[in-house]
Motif scaffolding. Structure first.
Motif, PDB file in Angstrom:
ATOM      1  N   MET A  42     -36.843  30.535  -3.342  1.00 14.45           N
ATOM      2  CA  MET A  42     -37.084  31.725  -4.024  1.00 14.45           C
ATOM      3  C   MET A  42     -36.804  32.839  -3.168  1.00 14.45           C
ATOM      4  SD  MET A  42     -40.329  33.499  -6.230  1.00 14.45           S
ATOM      5  CE  MET A  42     -41.302  33.313  -4.760  1.00 14.45           C
ATOM      6  N   ILE A  43     -35.798  33.976  -3.220  1.00 14.28           N
ATOM      7  CA  ILE A  43     -35.668  35.059  -2.284  1.00 14.28           C
ATOM      8  C   ILE A  43     -36.959  35.906  -2.358  1.00 14.28           C
ATOM      9  CG2 ILE A  43     -34.149  37.008  -1.632  1.00 14.28           C
ATOM     10  CD1 ILE A  43     -32.923  34.077  -1.469  1.00 14.28           C
ATOM     11  N   LEU A  44     -37.608  36.237  -1.238  1.00 15.40           N
ATOM     12  CA  LEU A  44     -38.680  37.236  -1.118  1.00 15.40           C
ATOM     13  C   LEU A  44     -38.224  38.540  -0.744  1.00 15.40           C
ATOM     14  CD1 LEU A  44     -41.184  34.669   0.649  1.00 15.40           C
ATOM     15  CD2 LEU A  44     -41.019  35.038  -1.819  1.00 15.40           C
ATOM     16  N   LYS A  45     -37.319  38.554  -0.101  1.00 17.20           N
ATOM     17  CA  LYS A  45     -36.753  39.867   0.737  1.00 17.20           C
ATOM     18  C   LYS A  45     -35.302  39.795   0.964  1.00 17.20           C
ATOM     19  CE  LYS A  45     -39.695  42.504   2.895  1.00 17.20           C
ATOM     20  NZ  LYS A  45     -40.702  42.744   4.072  1.00 17.20           N
ATOM     21  N   HIS A  46     -34.553  40.809   0.610  1.00 16.99           N
ATOM     22  CA  HIS A  46     -33.066  40.796   0.815  1.00 16.99           C
ATOM     23  C   HIS A  46     -32.793  42.242   1.201  1.00 16.99           C
ATOM     24  CE1 HIS A  46     -28.505  40.292  -0.317  1.00 16.99           C
ATOM     25  NE2 HIS A  46     -28.703  39.986   0.899  1.00 16.99           N
ATOM     26  N   GLN A  47     -32.490  42.375   2.370  1.00 24.51           N
ATOM     27  CA  GLN A  47     -32.016  43.918   2.928  1.00 24.51           C
ATOM     28  C   GLN A  47     -30.627  43.897   3.531  1.00 24.51           C
ATOM     29  OE1 GLN A  47     -35.918  43.850   5.003  1.00 24.51           O
ATOM     30  NE2 GLN A  47     -35.737  45.868   4.640  1.00 24.51           N
ATOM     31  N   HIS A  48     -29.851  45.048   3.595  1.00 22.60           N
ATOM     32  CA  HIS A  48     -28.761  45.367   4.313  1.00 22.60           C
ATOM     33  C   HIS A  48     -28.198  46.328   4.455  1.00 22.60           C
ATOM     34  CE1 HIS A  48     -26.484  46.061   0.273  1.00 22.60           C
ATOM     35  NE2 HIS A  48     -27.434  45.411  -0.224  1.00 22.60           N
ATOM     36  N   PHE A  49     -27.684  46.678   5.539  1.00 22.27           N
ATOM     37  CA  PHE A  49     -27.046  47.976   5.991  1.00 22.27           C
ATOM     38  C   PHE A  49     -25.433  47.853   5.869  1.00 22.27           C
ATOM     39  CE2 PHE A  49     -31.000  47.875   8.664  1.00 22.27           C
ATOM     40  CZ  PHE A  49     -31.673  48.466   7.625  1.00 22.27           C
ATOM     41  N   ASP A  50     -24.702  48.809   5.460  1.00 20.64           N
ATOM     42  CA  ASP A  50     -23.448  48.867   5.022  1.00 20.64           C
ATOM     43  C   ASP A  50     -22.553  49.581   5.839  1.00 20.64           C
ATOM     44  OD1 ASP A  50     -24.463  46.964   3.219  1.00 20.64           O
ATOM     45  OD2 ASP A  50     -23.745  47.984   1.531  1.00 20.64           O
ATOM     46  N   LEU A  51     -21.336  49.365   5.972  1.00 19.69           N
ATOM     47  CA  LEU A  51     -20.360  50.285   6.693  1.00 19.69           C
ATOM     48  C   LEU A  51     -18.998  49.927   5.726  1.00 19.69           C
ATOM     49  CD1 LEU A  51     -20.170  50.062  10.417  1.00 19.69           C
ATOM     50  CD2 LEU A  51     -20.713  52.163   8.966  1.00 19.69           C
ATOM     51  N   LEU A  52     -18.493  51.012   5.415  1.00 20.60           N
ATOM     52  CA  LEU A  52     -17.129  50.946   4.625  1.00 20.60           C
ATOM     53  C   LEU A  52     -17.463  50.264   3.488  1.00 20.60           C
ATOM     54  CD1 LEU A  52     -14.470  50.492   7.329  1.00 20.60           C
ATOM     55  CD2 LEU A  52     -15.338  52.904   6.624  1.00 20.60           C
ATOM     56  N   PHE A  61     -37.013  34.087   2.582  1.00 21.09           N
ATOM     57  CA  PHE A  61     -37.206  33.306   1.342  1.00 21.09           C
ATOM     58  C   PHE A  61     -38.077  31.903   1.394  1.00 21.09           C
ATOM     59  CE2 PHE A  61     -33.492  32.253   4.120  1.00 21.09           C
ATOM     60  CZ  PHE A  61     -33.643  30.845   4.291  1.00 21.09           C
ATOM     61  N   ASN A  62     -38.450  31.347   0.515  1.00 23.65           N
ATOM     62  CA  ASN A  62     -39.080  30.474   0.216  1.00 23.65           C
ATOM     63  C   ASN A  62     -38.341  29.057   0.115  1.00 23.65           C
ATOM     64  OD1 ASN A  62     -41.844  31.332   0.581  1.00 23.65           O
ATOM     65  ND2 ASN A  62     -41.974  31.563  -1.579  1.00 23.65           N
ATOM     66  N   PRO A  63     -38.252  28.118   1.186  1.00 20.95           N
ATOM     67  CA  PRO A  63     -37.332  27.152   1.013  1.00 20.95           C
ATOM     68  C   PRO A  63     -38.170  25.848   0.324  1.00 20.95           C
ATOM     69  CG  PRO A  63     -38.416  27.179   2.935  1.00 20.95           C
ATOM     70  CD  PRO A  63     -38.813  28.208   2.526  1.00 20.95           C
ATOM     71  N   PRO A  64     -37.330  24.963  -0.236  1.00 20.39           N
ATOM     72  CA  PRO A  64     -36.130  24.585   0.114  1.00 20.39           C
ATOM     73  C   PRO A  64     -35.071  25.563  -0.705  1.00 20.39           C
ATOM     74  CG  PRO A  64     -36.932  23.195  -1.401  1.00 20.39           C
ATOM     75  CD  PRO A  64     -38.087  23.672  -1.010  1.00 20.39           C
ATOM     76  N   LEU A  65     -33.938  25.692  -0.141  1.00 14.99           N
ATOM     77  CA  LEU A  65     -32.911  26.687  -0.790  1.00 14.99           C
ATOM     78  C   LEU A  65     -31.562  26.201  -0.114  1.00 14.99           C
ATOM     79  CD1 LEU A  65     -32.366  29.392  -2.335  1.00 14.99           C
ATOM     80  CD2 LEU A  65     -32.387  30.429  -0.088  1.00 14.99           C
ATOM     81  N   LYS A  66     -30.506  26.272  -1.196  1.00 15.86           N
ATOM     82  CA  LYS A  66     -29.068  26.204  -0.639  1.00 15.86           C
ATOM     83  C   LYS A  66     -28.425  27.484  -0.915  1.00 15.86           C
ATOM     84  CE  LYS A  66     -28.080  21.132  -1.442  1.00 15.86           C
ATOM     85  NZ  LYS A  66     -27.341  20.086  -2.112  1.00 15.86           N
TER      86      LYS A  66
END
Length: 282
Positions: free
Chosen positions: A1-11, A21-26
Motif C-alpha cells: 500500500m502506498i503511504l506517500k508519493h511526492q514528486h517535483f517536476d521539470l518540463l 509504502f508498506n511492503p510487500p509490493l511489486k
C-alpha cells in the motif's frame, strides 16, 4: 500500500521522486526515454532487469538506463514502511539543465557497456545529498525550478566521482540507448524466479496478450504450461542431486507456495516431492 508519493517536476516530467509504502509490493515500469538513480532509504528489494537481477538494501542505490524493470520489495523485519527516492534523467531535461551545453562526460563516445544496471558505491556525500532531498520533500514549499536544476547537477557530479566512476560514466554516456534483448534470453534468465506471466510481459516490454502470442511462437507452448513444466523438471532434478529441503527447492524453482508446488509435482510425477526423492534414491 502506498503511504506517500511526492514528486517535483521539470518540463512537465517527474525529476525528483519519493515514495513511502508498506511492503510487500511489486513495482514495474518501462523507461523508454529516460534513466534514473534509485536509492533505498529503508527496505530491501530484488530488482529484475531483462537479463539479470540485483538485490538492494537500505542505503544502497543503482543507476538504471533505458529498459524494462520489475522491483519486488520484501516485508521488513520490523514491519516498518519502505522508502525510496528516485532521480529521473531525460534527454530534454538534461539539455534544459545544462542550457544545451551538455558536459563532455555525458556525450563522449566510449565502448557500450553491457550493463543496464550499475550498483553505486554509496559514500557520505551521496547520503548527504539524499538527506537534502528528503528535507525538501518534507518542506515542498521551499522547492523551485532552480533548486531542482542544482540537485540534478549535484547528483551527476557525485555519480561520476564515485569509486566505480568509470562504469558509472560509461552508463551515463549510454543512458539513452536502450539495449535490445532477445525474447528467449529474457525468458530463460528469469524462468526460475518467482515471477508471474504479467511480470515477464513487463520485462519484455509487451502487453500480456502480445507476450502470450510471442511465447507461443518461440516455444510452441503456452507460457503457463511451459514455465510450470520447466520448473517442475528442475525441482525433480534437485530432489535427486541435492540435499536441500523440499521447501527450499520449491522456492528455488520459482514457486511461491509449497502446497501448490506439491500438488503440481504430484500431478506430473504421480508422487509427492518427498515420495519421489525417497523412491528414486532407494
Amino acid at each position: 500500500m502506498i503511504l506517500k508519493h511526492q514528486h517535483f517536476d521539470l518540463l512537465q516530467k517527474t525529476v525528483l521522486e519519493r515514495m513511502v509504502f508498506n511492503p510487500p509490493l511489486k513495482a514495474n515500469g518501462s523507461m523508454h526515454d529516460e534513466a534514473c538513480f534509485l536509492y533505498v532509504v529503508n527496505g530491501n528489494s530484488t530488482l529484475y532487469g531483462p537479463t539479470k537481477k540485483d538485490s538492494l538494501q537500505t542505503n544502497e542505490g543503482v543507476v538504471m538506463k533505458c529498459g524494462s524493470y520489475l522491483n519486488s520489495w520484501s516485508k521488513n523485519e520490523n514491519d516498518s514502511p519502505s522508502e525510496a527516492v528516485a532521480i529521473h534523467f531525460y534527454p530534454e531535461v538534461l539539455k534544459h539543465v545544462y542550457q544545451d551545453k551538455i558536459p563532455d562526460f555525458l556525450v563522449q563516445k566510449k565502448p557500450q557497456t553491457s550493463k543496464n544496471v550499475e550498483k553505486v558505491q554509496i559514500d557520505q556525500m551521496i547520503k548527504t545529498f539524499v538527506d537534502s532531498l528528503l528535507f525538501y520533500f518534507e518542506n515542498p514549499s521551499l522547492i523551485n525550478e532552480e533548486l531542482i536544476i542544482l540537485k540534478v547537477k549535484e547528483l551527476i557530479l557525485l555519480l561520476v566521482n564515485t569509486d566505480n566512476s568509470d562504469r558509472i560514466r560509461s552508463i551515463l554516456q549510454d543512458l539513452f540507448n536502450p539495449e535490445e534483448y532477445q525474447f528467449k534470453d529474457i525468458i530463460q534468465t528469469n524462468l526460475f524466479e518467482d515471477l508471474s506471466i504479467d511480470d515477464l510481459a513487463v520485462l519484455t516490454s509487451m502487453s500480456v496478450s502480445s507476450f502470450k502470442r510471442k511465447f507461443k511462437e518461440v516455444f510452441d507452448d503456452s507460457p503457463a504450461h511451459y514455465i510450470k513444466s520447466r520448473r517442475l523438471e528442475k525441482a525433480a532434478e534437485l530432489l535427486l542431486i541435492s540435499q536441500s529441503r523440499v521447501t527450499d527447492i520449491c522456492y528455488d524453482c520459482g514457486f511461491s507456495d509449497i502446497g501448490h508446488f506439491s500438488k503440481s509435482f504430484a500431478a506430473k510425477y504421480g508422487k509427492s516431492p518427498s515420495e519421489y526423492r525417497e523412491k528414486q534414491l532407494s
